[in-house]
Scaffold this motif. Structure first.
Motif, PDB file in Angstrom:
ATOM      1  N   UNK A 182       0.828  -1.198   0.000  1.00 10.94           N
ATOM      2  CA  UNK A 182       0.000   0.000   0.000  1.00 10.94           C
ATOM      3  C   UNK A 182       0.870   1.258   0.000  1.00 10.94           C
ATOM      4  N   UNK A 183       1.935   1.250   0.770  1.00  3.49           N
ATOM      5  CA  UNK A 183       2.843   2.397   0.819  1.00  3.49           C
ATOM      6  C   UNK A 183       3.517   2.588  -0.539  1.00  3.49           C
ATOM      7  N   UNK A 184       3.964   1.497  -1.132  1.00  2.00           N
ATOM      8  CA  UNK A 184       4.600   1.566  -2.444  1.00  2.00           C
ATOM      9  C   UNK A 184       3.629   2.081  -3.508  1.00  2.00           C
ATOM     10  N   UNK A 185       2.414   1.557  -3.515  1.00  2.00           N
ATOM     11  CA  UNK A 185       1.406   1.996  -4.491  1.00  2.00           C
ATOM     12  C   UNK A 185       1.120   3.486  -4.352  1.00  2.00           C
ATOM     13  N   UNK A 186       0.949   3.944  -3.129  1.00  2.81           N
ATOM     14  CA  UNK A 186       0.658   5.362  -2.896  1.00  2.81           C
ATOM     15  C   UNK A 186       1.825   6.237  -3.323  1.00  2.81           C
ATOM     16  N   UNK A 187       3.039   5.787  -3.040  1.00  3.60           N
ATOM     17  CA  UNK A 187       4.233   6.543  -3.430  1.00  3.60           C
ATOM     18  C   UNK A 187       4.358   6.648  -4.951  1.00  3.60           C
ATOM     19  N   UNK A 188       4.136   5.547  -5.642  1.00  8.37           N
ATOM     20  CA  UNK A 188       4.203   5.556  -7.103  1.00  8.37           C
ATOM     21  C   UNK A 188       3.105   6.428  -7.716  1.00  8.37           C
ATOM     22  N   UNK A 189       1.932   6.362  -7.146  1.00  2.00           N
ATOM     23  CA  UNK A 189       0.825   7.187  -7.628  1.00  2.00           C
ATOM     24  C   UNK A 189       1.179   8.669  -7.473  1.00  2.00           C
ATOM     25  N   UNK A 190       1.651   9.059  -6.302  1.00  2.00           N
ATOM     26  CA  UNK A 190       2.038  10.452  -6.061  1.00  2.00           C
ATOM     27  C   UNK A 190       3.163  10.887  -6.999  1.00  2.00           C
TER      28      UNK A 190
ATOM     29  N   UNK B   4       1.661  11.493 -10.482  1.00  2.87           N
ATOM     30  CA  UNK B   4       0.849  12.716 -10.472  1.00  2.87           C
ATOM     31  C   UNK B   4       1.762  13.931 -10.563  1.00  2.87           C
ATOM     32  N   UNK B   5       2.796  13.964  -9.728  1.00  7.18           N
ATOM     33  CA  UNK B   5       3.723  15.098  -9.725  1.00  7.18           C
ATOM     34  C   UNK B   5       4.489  15.213 -11.042  1.00  7.18           C
ATOM     35  N   UNK B   6       4.853  14.082 -11.623  1.00  8.04           N
ATOM     36  CA  UNK B   6       5.550  14.099 -12.906  1.00  8.04           C
ATOM     37  C   UNK B   6       4.666  14.680 -14.011  1.00  8.04           C
ATOM     38  N   UNK B   7       3.400  14.246 -14.051  1.00  6.85           N
ATOM     39  CA  UNK B   7       2.474  14.797 -15.042  1.00  6.85           C
ATOM     40  C   UNK B   7       2.324  16.306 -14.857  1.00  6.85           C
ATOM     41  N   UNK B   8       2.154  16.738 -13.617  1.00  7.76           N
ATOM     42  CA  UNK B   8       1.975  18.169 -13.363  1.00  7.76           C
ATOM     43  C   UNK B   8       3.200  18.961 -13.807  1.00  7.76           C
ATOM     44  N   UNK B   9       4.383  18.434 -13.527  1.00  6.70           N
ATOM     45  CA  UNK B   9       5.615  19.115 -13.922  1.00  6.70           C
ATOM     46  C   UNK B   9       5.720  19.208 -15.441  1.00  6.70           C
ATOM     47  N   UNK B  10       5.450  18.103 -16.125  1.00  2.00           N
ATOM     48  CA  UNK B  10       5.560  18.097 -17.590  1.00  2.00           C
ATOM     49  C   UNK B  10       4.493  18.985 -18.234  1.00  2.00           C
ATOM     50  N   UNK B  11       3.303  19.042 -17.655  1.00  3.59           N
ATOM     51  CA  UNK B  11       2.243  19.923 -18.165  1.00  3.59           C
ATOM     52  C   UNK B  11       2.666  21.379 -17.986  1.00  3.59           C
ATOM     53  N   UNK B  12       3.222  21.711 -16.827  1.00  2.00           N
ATOM     54  CA  UNK B  12       3.709  23.078 -16.594  1.00  2.00           C
ATOM     55  C   UNK B  12       4.802  23.457 -17.586  1.00  2.00           C
TER      56      UNK B  12
END
Length: 76
Positions: A34-42, A45-53
């Motif tokens: 669960x910790x690994x899944x949440x970390x990968x998801x976050x 998300x952050x990578x997409x936001x950075x690339x969109x910016x």
């Protein structure tokens, strides 16, 4: 990825029940997963936001639209 709030609540309850039993290896591996899944998801998300910016800063409409669509599918 969809918002699985009710799923997450059920999983948290399962983990709590399993952890109440001493040294349950299943519970520990479930918590780790669960910790690994949440970390990968976050991370994604952050990578997409950075690339969109970055696409916005470069005024690259095509890349912006592509990344935005991918991001929407990812979050679900």
């Amino acid at each position: 990825m969809k918002d699985n709030t009710s799923y997450n609540k059920k999983m948290n309850e399962l983990v709590k029940q399993k952890l109440q039993k001493r040294n349950d290896p299943f519970a520990f591996s479930l918590v780790a997963q669960m910790i690994l899944d949440e970390s990968l998801h976050d991370f994604h998300i952050n990578l997409y936001k950075k690339r969109i910016d970055e696409a916005l800063e470069k005024r690259d409409r095509e890349l912006f639209m592509k990344l935005t669509e991918e991001y929407k599918k990812f979050i679900g």
